[in-house]
Design a protein around this motif. Structure first.
Motif, short mmCIF file in Angstrom:
data_model
loop_
_atom_site.label_atom_id
_atom_site.label_comp_id
_atom_site.label_asym_id
_atom_site.label_seq_id
_atom_site.Cartn_x
_atom_site.Cartn_y
_atom_site.Cartn_z
N ASP A 1 -14.89 15.95 -5.62
CA ASP A 1 -15.35 14.56 -5.56
C ASP A 1 -14.39 13.67 -6.35
N LEU A 2 -13.80 12.74 -5.66
CA LEU A 2 -12.77 11.91 -6.28
C LEU A 2 -13.29 11.09 -7.46
N ASP A 3 -14.52 10.61 -7.36
CA ASP A 3 -15.05 9.79 -8.46
C ASP A 3 -15.13 10.58 -9.75
N ALA A 4 -15.58 11.85 -9.63
CA ALA A 4 -15.68 12.71 -10.81
C ALA A 4 -14.29 12.97 -11.38
N ILE A 5 -13.33 13.19 -10.50
CA ILE A 5 -11.96 13.46 -10.93
C ILE A 5 -11.39 12.23 -11.63
N ASP B 1 -4.86 19.94 -6.30
CA ASP B 1 -4.60 21.06 -5.39
C ASP B 1 -5.83 21.26 -4.51
N SER B 2 -5.89 20.84 -3.31
CA SER B 2 -4.92 20.08 -2.55
C SER B 2 -5.54 18.77 -2.09
N ILE B 3 -4.76 17.86 -1.62
CA ILE B 3 -5.26 16.54 -1.23
C ILE B 3 -6.21 16.65 -0.04
N GLN B 4 -6.01 17.66 0.80
CA GLN B 4 -6.86 17.81 1.99
C GLN B 4 -8.30 18.23 1.65
N SER C 1 -9.41 14.34 6.73
CA SER C 1 -9.14 13.40 7.83
C SER C 1 -8.17 12.32 7.35
N VAL C 2 -7.60 11.63 8.30
CA VAL C 2 -6.55 10.67 7.97
C VAL C 2 -7.02 9.63 6.96
N SER C 3 -8.20 9.03 7.21
CA SER C 3 -8.62 7.96 6.31
C SER C 3 -8.97 8.51 4.92
N GLN C 4 -9.56 9.73 4.86
CA GLN C 4 -9.85 10.34 3.56
C GLN C 4 -8.57 10.53 2.76
N VAL C 5 -7.62 11.20 3.39
CA VAL C 5 -6.38 11.53 2.68
C VAL C 5 -5.68 10.25 2.22
N ARG C 6 -5.71 9.26 3.08
CA ARG C 6 -5.03 8.01 2.76
C ARG C 6 -5.71 7.28 1.60
N GLU C 7 -7.04 7.16 1.67
CA GLU C 7 -7.76 6.45 0.62
C GLU C 7 -7.66 7.20 -0.70
N THR C 8 -7.80 8.52 -0.65
CA THR C 8 -7.74 9.32 -1.87
C THR C 8 -6.38 9.16 -2.53
N THR C 9 -5.32 9.22 -1.72
CA THR C 9 -3.98 9.07 -2.29
C THR C 9 -3.83 7.67 -2.90
N GLY C 10 -4.41 6.67 -2.23
CA GLY C 10 -4.34 5.31 -2.75
C GLY C 10 -4.97 5.20 -4.14
N VAL C 11 -6.12 5.85 -4.30
CA VAL C 11 -6.81 5.82 -5.60
C VAL C 11 -5.95 6.52 -6.65
N LEU C 12 -5.40 7.67 -6.29
CA LEU C 12 -4.57 8.43 -7.24
C LEU C 12 -3.32 7.65 -7.61
N ARG D 1 1.40 10.67 8.05
CA ARG D 1 2.75 10.50 7.55
C ARG D 1 2.77 9.40 6.48
N VAL D 2 1.77 8.48 6.56
CA VAL D 2 1.74 7.37 5.59
C VAL D 2 1.69 7.88 4.15
N LEU D 3 1.17 9.09 4.00
CA LEU D 3 1.12 9.70 2.69
C LEU D 3 2.52 9.75 2.07
N GLU D 4 3.48 10.06 2.91
CA GLU D 4 4.87 10.15 2.43
C GLU D 4 5.39 8.79 2.00
N HIS D 5 4.89 7.72 2.65
CA HIS D 5 5.36 6.40 2.26
C HIS D 5 4.76 5.97 0.93
N MET D 6 3.55 6.45 0.66
CA MET D 6 2.84 5.97 -0.52
C MET D 6 3.37 6.57 -1.82
N VAL D 7 3.77 7.83 -1.76
CA VAL D 7 4.14 8.52 -3.00
C VAL D 7 5.59 8.23 -3.40
#
Ligand code: TYD
Ligand code: MG
Length: 453
Positions: A153-157, A172-175, A188-199, A226-232
């Motif tokens: 759970d991202l909020d707890a993290i 470990d791991s973003i998925q 899913s795409v939106s999960q991975v994207r939003e989670t990475t955004g928060v991190l 692929r947007v994940l690669e642009h964000m980091v």
């Protein structure tokens, strides 16, 4: 009850292209039938500021950013790939096939950093703390600065990170991570994207370094967008043959260093250990005086790497001859064979040709062209090339041998490993200058190299 503003969007599962309606073909990556429907909360969309304080524009001269010393990861090879160590506040994505050693590598990084008295947080959504402990015991003993958190759970993290403010965080791991405000499933795409955004915002605002582990798909790209690669800030890929013990860590994007830099590791019983001299390692077990084997030098980032190119040419039993390339580009091989056929007297067109880069490493650099050509001719004629010779150079369509970058470094690497002769593009002779203990021969056309086989 407040009305939730939910919208439906469609994402391409290959590249993350977003569309309000379903489409058969993705305009972004041209893949067919990849659009998936996901519901997202309107509120959560769009990112907030990544600075500590929101807003206020200021002159660049007012920004206080002396490049502080980079933090070493305790592994020379990893530091080299990162461009000299970890930069504070950076987000690093580590991708690779399952079982290649991502978790092991990051656990070793945790050990090295926590041993120096810095707090490290290892968040796992895949293994239980007992499983991580068992793995950690293989690597060595850890101090109490190493904190484990088995949570998805991202909020707890997020609250754990803001509370403890560790120097380094591993996800470990973003998925597997899950953000409450996004309704779609983890991975899913939106999960991975939003989670990475928060991190990303966490890393920048608290000035901590976050490593994210990402799985790759069968096609070899990062699963999810692929947007994940642009964000980091940095993208590292772990590659290598699962059945061989060595692993190559390659940086494909790096905001704080050179790209395409590689680090070479070997998987052993007590984790990954560094390979100090990869060229020597790659050439181990090379056949001596066998036809179809030529050593070449490829630049991987700033490091020259000697590899053996093997080629096998044999009579074809079918109407359409077979061509196979392992470790190098198939289309490039076809092109080189066409050049050979047209520019020399050799009749290779009706033969099966198999080309392999020994050791399982993948090389995309055109500088290995000349060695592929030589190995192929050598196998075709069944005549070995002198084992103490290396060859590099790009081959053009009219059979000309074109210049490659950093010719001098390549020749020096060959000399270091005891090679006595280098066949290089004629135009590079000037760059290399005078050398002792190694003969440098310049060639201008593929037909010239035939004399050396
Ligand atoms: P792992 O790091 O879990 O890979 P990933 O996180 O990329 O999926 O696993 C690496 C593999 O290496 C696993 O199959 C077990 C093996 N291994 C060793 O050979 N030696 C070791 O010391 C460790 C920890 C793992
Ligand atoms: Mg893992």
């Amino acid at each position: 009850m407040a009305k939730q503003k939910m919208t439906t969007v469609f994402y391409c599962s290959e590249c993350g292209y977003e569309s309000p309606k379903w489409m058969g073909q993705c305009p972004g990556c041209k893949a067919w039938n990849t659009f998936l429907e996901e519901t997202v909360d309107k509120k959560s969309r769009g990112s907030s500021s990544i600075n500590e304080v929101k807003g206020a524009p200021k002159a660049i001269t007012e920004v206080d950013a002396k490049e502080k010393d980079r933090m070493t990861t305790g592994s020379g090879e990893l530091d080299r790939v990162l461009g000299g160590g970890i930069v504070e506040g950076s987000l690093i994505l580590v991708g690779g096939d399952p079982g290649i050693g991502k978790s092991t590598l990051l656990l070793q990084v945790c050990k090295n950093i926590s041993d120096r008295g810095n707090e490290v947080l290892y968040v796992s959504g895949e293994e239980s703390d007992r499983q991580i402990k068992i793995r950690a015991d293989r690597i060595g003993s850890f101090t109490d600065k190493m904190i484990l958190l088995c949570e998805t759970d991202l909020d707890a993290i997020k609250s754990c990170i803001t509370e403890r403010k560790p120097k380094v965080v591993i996800i470990d791991s973003i998925q597997t991570m899950y953000n409450e405000s996004v309704t779609s499933a983890p991975g899913s795409v939106s999960q991975v994207r939003e989670t990475t955004g928060v991190l990303l915002r966490l890393a920048k605002s608290l000035n901590i370094c976050i490593f994210i582990v990402g799985h790759v798909t069968k096609e070899g790209t990062m699963a999810g967008p692929r947007v994940l690669e642009h964000m980091v800030d940095t993208v590292l890929y772990f590659e290598g043959d699962r059945y061989a013990s060595y692993r190559v860590l390659r940086s494909v994007k790096n905001r704080f260093g050179a790209t395409n830099e590689i680090g070479v590791f070997m998987m052993q019983n007590n984790g990954l250990c560094e390979v100090q001299n990869p060229s020597e390692y790659m050439l181990n077990g090379r056949p001596v005086n066998a036809g179809g084997s030529v050593v070449t030098c490829s630049m991987e980032g700033t490091r020259p790497l000697l590899v053996e190119i093997q080629s096998l040419v044999c009579h074809s039993n079918f109407g359409i001859p077979r061509r196979q390339a392992t470790g190098t580009d198939f289309n490039r091989l076809n092109l080189l064979l066409a050049v050979l056929e047209k520019r020399t007297e050799l009749n290779i067109g009706s033969c099966d040709v198999y080309v392999n880069i020994a050791g399982g490493i993948k090389i995309a650099e055109p500088a290995i062209d000349l060695a592929i050509v030589m190995a192929t001719v050598s196998s075709f004629r069944n005549k070995p090339v002198d084992p103490m010779t290396i060859a590099f150079g790009e081959v053009g369509l009219s059979g000309e041998v074109r210049a490659v970058s950093m010719a001098k470094n390549r020749v020096m690497e060959a000399k270091k490993l005891g090679f006595t002769r280098c066949i290089i593009p004629g135009v590079c002779l000037k760059d290399v200058g005078k050398t002792d203990m190694i003969t440098v021969i310049g060639v201008n056309n593929v037909s010239d190299v035939l004399d050396y086989i």
